[in-house]
Write a protein that holds these residues in place. Structure first.
Motif: not given
Length: 299
Positions: A39-50, A96-105
């Motif tokens: 419940d309390e991970p030592t590293t933040p989760p990776n929320n990146n997609k695509g 392959y990734s069906a997710d749209a990229s979350t990278d704003l750049k």
């Protein structure tokens, strides 16, 4: 006043010490469990997609998956069709990734996908199918660039790309020497796989063809700044000239001004090699600009 016998007093102190020690042990176990709790991970989760952009000290901006694994382009895929199949996929697994990229750049308009002949989907960037390299074992590895002279790290800012493909015109296959026959030729394209040509009478850094809009409409100049190039191309061989007759910049390679052929309607087409006077040889007037081209002659 009530007197407590010494024996009883000692027993009471022992009892208190044991209870205190038990409380401390329980507290330590609880704290350790809490630290190890999912419940309390030592590293933040990776929320990146695509597809994502990463910065490498050698290559600059490169494309990766959501976990930072490097992606690659294949020069054989200049037409936008995945040609890495069978055993090739062991070393170069598709991405392959069906997710749209979350990278704003990242320019999302450049991201797409294809359906391969085997029915699987594969992500693309600027029309190039994307792959992993099996020997890249962790995020940040870029061990596959330049492999065979036809595999290159995927970047969003190439000025030029390379095709490794069959020359074809007038329903005939040609070799790299423009003899009738089969076999791939490594030649230059723009960053979206469209074939680039030289004009044989041109001189080093001098466009002798474009006299005005009429010529420019048939053989458009390739307008681009010198950004980045695949590692197989020496960046020092790439330049920019100004074509005064149409007031446009034109990219050059080894001094040769670069052109498109207007009738190459899709990426991968290289029909311009057959445009010539009736008595001239194929590729003698408008050759594709091959990687191993000689330097253009001095003016």
């Amino acid at each position: 006043m009530i007197k407590v016998k010494t024996k009883n007093k000692n027993l009471m102190l022992i009892y208190l010490k044991r209870n205190l020690l038990a409380i401390v042990c329980i507290a330590m176990v609880f704290t350790a469990c809490k630290k190890n709790s999912s419940d309390e991970p030592t590293t933040p989760p990776n929320n990146n997609k695509g597809i994502q952009l990463a910065t490498d000290a050698k290559f600059g901006s490169v494309l990766t998956d959501k976990d930072g694994k490097t992606l690659y382009f294949f020069a054989n895929d200049a037409a936008g069709i995945s040609t890495c199949t069978g055993g090739c996929e062991i070393a170069w697994p598709l991405y392959y990734s069906a997710d749209a990229s979350t990278d704003l750049k990242l320019n999302k308009a450049e991201v797409g996908e294809i359906t391969r002949t085997d029915g699987r989907k594969q992500s693309t960037y600027r029309g190039y199918p994307l792959y992993y390299f099996a020997s890249d074992t962790k995020a940040g590895d870029i061990k596959g660039d330049g492999s065979g002279g036809i595999w290159f790290v995927a970047k969003p800012d190439y000025s030029l790309m390379l095709a490794n493909a069959q020359l074809f015109g007038n329903n005939t296959n040609y070799t790299s020497t423009y003899a009738v026959g089969t076999g791939n030729t490594i030649y230059l394209t723009d960053n979206k796989g469209r074939t680039l040509y030289a004009f044989a009478p041109d001189k080093n850094g001098v466009n002798t063809y474009t006299k005005g809009a009429t010529q420019e409409g048939i053989w458009p100049v390739y307008e681009s700044e010198v950004l980045n190039v695949p590692s197989a191309i020496a960046k020092a061989d790439v330049g920019v000239i100004t074509v005064a007759t149409i007031n446009k910049k034109q990219l050059t390679y080894k001094g040769w001004p670069l052109y498109y052929w207007v009738s190459d309607v899709k990426r991968g087409d290289n029909n311009g090699i057959t445009i010539k006077p009736a008595n001239a040889a194929v590729g003698s007037v408008w050759p594709v600009l091959q990687l191993n081209a000689t330097v253009a002659p001095a003016p």
